[in-house]
Design a protein around this motif. Structure first.
Motif, PDB file in Angstrom:
ATOM      1  N   LEU A 143       0.850  -1.287   0.033  1.00 48.10           N
ATOM      2  CA  LEU A 143       0.147  -0.120   0.020  1.00 48.10           C
ATOM      3  C   LEU A 143       0.969   1.199   0.036  1.00 48.10           C
ATOM      4  CD1 LEU A 143      -2.544  -1.042   2.649  1.00 48.10           C
ATOM      5  CD2 LEU A 143      -2.809  -1.296   0.276  1.00 48.10           C
ATOM      6  N   ILE A 144       0.556   2.063  -0.711  1.00 43.90           N
ATOM      7  CA  ILE A 144       1.282   3.422  -0.719  1.00 43.90           C
ATOM      8  C   ILE A 144       0.259   4.515  -0.246  1.00 43.90           C
ATOM      9  CG2 ILE A 144       2.836   2.760  -2.440  1.00 43.90           C
ATOM     10  CD1 ILE A 144       1.132   4.306  -4.508  1.00 43.90           C
ATOM     11  N   ASP A 145       0.821   5.710  -0.176  1.00 41.91           N
ATOM     12  CA  ASP A 145       0.254   7.178   0.047  1.00 41.91           C
ATOM     13  C   ASP A 145       0.705   8.006  -0.744  1.00 41.91           C
ATOM     14  OD1 ASP A 145      -1.072   5.928   2.155  1.00 41.91           O
ATOM     15  OD2 ASP A 145       0.184   7.122   3.650  1.00 41.91           O
ATOM     16  N   HIS A 146      -0.025   8.816  -1.776  1.00 41.53           N
ATOM     17  CA  HIS A 146       0.682   9.680  -2.838  1.00 41.53           C
ATOM     18  C   HIS A 146      -0.355  10.701  -2.912  1.00 41.53           C
ATOM     19  CE1 HIS A 146      -0.778   7.194  -6.483  1.00 41.53           C
ATOM     20  NE2 HIS A 146      -1.654   7.339  -5.590  1.00 41.53           N
ATOM     21  N   ALA A 147       0.007  11.694  -3.899  1.00 41.21           N
ATOM     22  CA  ALA A 147      -0.786  12.831  -4.179  1.00 41.21           C
ATOM     23  C   ALA A 147      -0.709  12.780  -5.790  1.00 41.21           C
ATOM     24  CB  ALA A 147      -0.068  14.063  -3.339  1.00 41.21           C
ATOM     25  N   ASN A 148      -1.897  13.543  -6.281  1.00 42.42           N
ATOM     26  CA  ASN A 148      -1.827  13.756  -7.799  1.00 42.42           C
ATOM     27  C   ASN A 148      -1.826  12.768  -8.621  1.00 42.42           C
ATOM     28  OD1 ASN A 148      -2.089  16.199  -9.555  1.00 42.42           O
ATOM     29  ND2 ASN A 148       0.021  15.924 -10.246  1.00 42.42           N
ATOM     30  N   GLN A 161      -4.674   7.780   0.363  1.00 41.30           N
ATOM     31  CA  GLN A 161      -3.969   6.944   1.334  1.00 41.30           C
ATOM     32  C   GLN A 161      -4.481   5.497   0.859  1.00 41.30           C
ATOM     33  OE1 GLN A 161      -4.904   8.976   4.803  1.00 41.30           O
ATOM     34  NE2 GLN A 161      -2.650   9.806   4.823  1.00 41.30           N
ATOM     35  N   ASN A 162      -3.472   4.369   1.409  1.00 42.32           N
ATOM     36  CA  ASN A 162      -3.939   3.191   1.245  1.00 42.32           C
ATOM     37  C   ASN A 162      -4.154   2.625  -0.199  1.00 42.32           C
ATOM     38  OD1 ASN A 162      -3.822   2.323   4.361  1.00 42.32           O
ATOM     39  ND2 ASN A 162      -5.503   3.818   4.346  1.00 42.32           N
ATOM     40  N   VAL A 163      -3.482   3.129  -1.108  1.00 39.94           N
ATOM     41  CA  VAL A 163      -3.825   2.715  -2.621  1.00 39.94           C
ATOM     42  C   VAL A 163      -2.723   1.435  -2.740  1.00 39.94           C
ATOM     43  CG1 VAL A 163      -3.151   3.301  -4.814  1.00 39.94           C
ATOM     44  CG2 VAL A 163      -3.794   5.095  -3.153  1.00 39.94           C
ATOM     45  N   MET A 164      -3.421   0.509  -3.554  1.00 41.65           N
ATOM     46  CA  MET A 164      -2.788  -0.775  -3.675  1.00 41.65           C
ATOM     47  C   MET A 164      -2.009  -0.678  -4.840  1.00 41.65           C
ATOM     48  SD  MET A 164      -2.680  -4.138  -2.949  1.00 41.65           S
ATOM     49  CE  MET A 164      -4.346  -4.436  -1.809  1.00 41.65           C
ATOM     50  N   VAL A 165      -0.571  -1.470  -4.737  1.00 40.75           N
ATOM     51  CA  VAL A 165       0.107  -1.578  -5.666  1.00 40.75           C
ATOM     52  C   VAL A 165       0.742  -3.093  -5.907  1.00 40.75           C
ATOM     53  CG1 VAL A 165       2.546  -0.909  -6.687  1.00 40.75           C
ATOM     54  CG2 VAL A 165       1.220   1.059  -5.332  1.00 40.75           C
ATOM     55  N   ASP A 184     -11.186   1.673  -6.395  1.00 44.12           N
ATOM     56  CA  ASP A 184     -11.382   0.232  -6.403  1.00 44.12           C
ATOM     57  C   ASP A 184      -9.944  -0.638  -6.180  1.00 44.12           C
ATOM     58  OD1 ASP A 184     -12.127  -2.404  -6.888  1.00 44.12           O
ATOM     59  OD2 ASP A 184     -13.067  -1.872  -8.748  1.00 44.12           O
ATOM     60  N   GLN A 185      -9.779  -1.065  -5.310  1.00 46.62           N
ATOM     61  CA  GLN A 185      -8.668  -1.915  -5.124  1.00 46.62           C
ATOM     62  C   GLN A 185      -8.469  -3.252  -5.794  1.00 46.62           C
ATOM     63  OE1 GLN A 185      -7.549  -2.672  -0.881  1.00 46.62           O
ATOM     64  NE2 GLN A 185      -6.739  -0.728  -0.752  1.00 46.62           N
ATOM     65  N   PRO A 230      -8.315   0.800 -16.950  1.00 44.24           N
ATOM     66  CA  PRO A 230      -8.754  -0.028 -15.613  1.00 44.24           C
ATOM     67  C   PRO A 230      -8.521  -1.546 -16.102  1.00 44.24           C
ATOM     68  CG  PRO A 230      -9.961   1.679 -15.756  1.00 44.24           C
ATOM     69  CD  PRO A 230      -9.179   1.752 -16.994  1.00 44.24           C
ATOM     70  N   ARG A 231      -7.741  -2.151 -15.372  1.00 44.29           N
ATOM     71  CA  ARG A 231      -7.700  -3.588 -15.695  1.00 44.29           C
ATOM     72  C   ARG A 231      -7.354  -4.469 -14.482  1.00 44.29           C
ATOM     73  NH1 ARG A 231      -3.080  -2.168 -18.497  1.00 44.29           N
ATOM     74  NH2 ARG A 231      -4.152  -1.936 -20.280  1.00 44.29           N
ATOM     75  N   THR A 232      -7.656  -5.681 -14.023  1.00 46.23           N
ATOM     76  CA  THR A 232      -7.335  -6.268 -13.086  1.00 46.23           C
ATOM     77  C   THR A 232      -5.985  -7.152 -13.193  1.00 46.23           C
ATOM     78  OG1 THR A 232      -9.450  -7.268 -12.670  1.00 46.23           O
ATOM     79  CG2 THR A 232      -7.875  -8.445 -11.654  1.00 46.23           C
ATOM     80  N   ALA A 233      -5.245  -6.713 -12.044  1.00 46.19           N
ATOM     81  CA  ALA A 233      -3.744  -7.202 -11.932  1.00 46.19           C
ATOM     82  C   ALA A 233      -3.327  -8.080 -10.987  1.00 46.19           C
ATOM     83  CB  ALA A 233      -2.922  -5.903 -11.658  1.00 46.19           C
TER      84      ALA A 233
END
Length: 241
Positions: A143-148, A161-165, A184-185, A230-233
């Protein structure tokens, strides 16, 4: 008579009546300046009466008017946000952080909480990008936190925040990732090339990720929306484990 007239005029000025005498009418002999002074003294010493209805209504409107605010939306780009959250003070656009950190901060291909993930410049994101690692979920997920990083339902310049990578690199070395799209995670965008991770500790080992170190301080990251289809990873990440 002149003395008496002066005494009467003086009584008018101070708003009092001489002992044993009736209230003195305004003397025809009073000067215009004396009359004006008497009026000013009267206004100063007489209690104010309630405001007229129209005036009271106006005062009510003014005193109960809600505070005026100007709605502006400037947002924040990825570089100043990453600096503030991670404490890593590197200059340049996001795509320049990896090389500009050489000799200052440790760099590696292994994610750690608090490290900065440095994205390479690419066709859909010419200035690169930086994000702060929040949590390690597994060998290929974090999980990452980032802007823009705009997307469905997210305004440009917003903080997320709490963005899935998900790591989709062949060697599981975090050189290629997919990033969650919107809120959408389970939905991910295109593949982004990654340099690696910058850590908030002194540089004791040089890691170039295949490119020579080069420092430049000319530019600062500005608002930029990466392309994202968008696509599932997660299925792909699971296959590569």
């Amino acid at each position: 008579m002149r003395v008496k007239g002066a005494a009467l005029a003086f009584c008018v000025l101070i708003g009092a009546t001489a002992p044993g005498a009736k209230a003195a009418p305004e003397q025809s002999g009073s000067t215009k300046a004396e009359r004006a002074a008497a009026q000013r003294q009267h206004r100063a010493t007489t209690p104010r009466t309630a405001a007229r209805p129209a005036a009271r209504a106006m005062l009510h409107r003014v005193s109960h008017r809600p505070p005026h605010t100007t709605a502006t939306y400037a947002g924040i780009s990825c570089v100043p946000y990453a600096r503030a959250v991670s404490g890593i003070q590197v200059t340049g656009n996001g795509g320049q952080w990896w090389h500009n950190a050489a000799g200052l901060y440790a760099r590696s291909q292994r994610p750690e909480p608090g490290a900065v993930m440095a994205f390479r410049s690419s066709g859909g994101m010419s200035r690169g990008h930086v994000a702060v690692v929040r949590q390690i979920l597994g060998p290929r997920e974090l999980l990452i936190d980032h802007a823009n990083w705009a997307g469905p339902g997210i305004r440009r310049g917003s903080i997320m925040q709490n963005v899935m990578v998900v790591d989709v690199s062949d060697r599981n070395d975090w050189t290629a990732v997919k990033v969650q799209v919107g809120h959408d995670q389970s939905s991910f965008g295109r593949t982004y090339p990654i340099y690696g991770f910058i850590h908030n500790r002194p540089d004791t080992e040089t890691v170039f990720a295949g490119l020579p170190s080069r420092r430049t301080d000319r530019f600062e990251q500005v608002a930029e929306m990466p392309d994202a289809a968008p696509r599932t990873a997660r299925a792909e990440a699971a296959r590569l484990r």
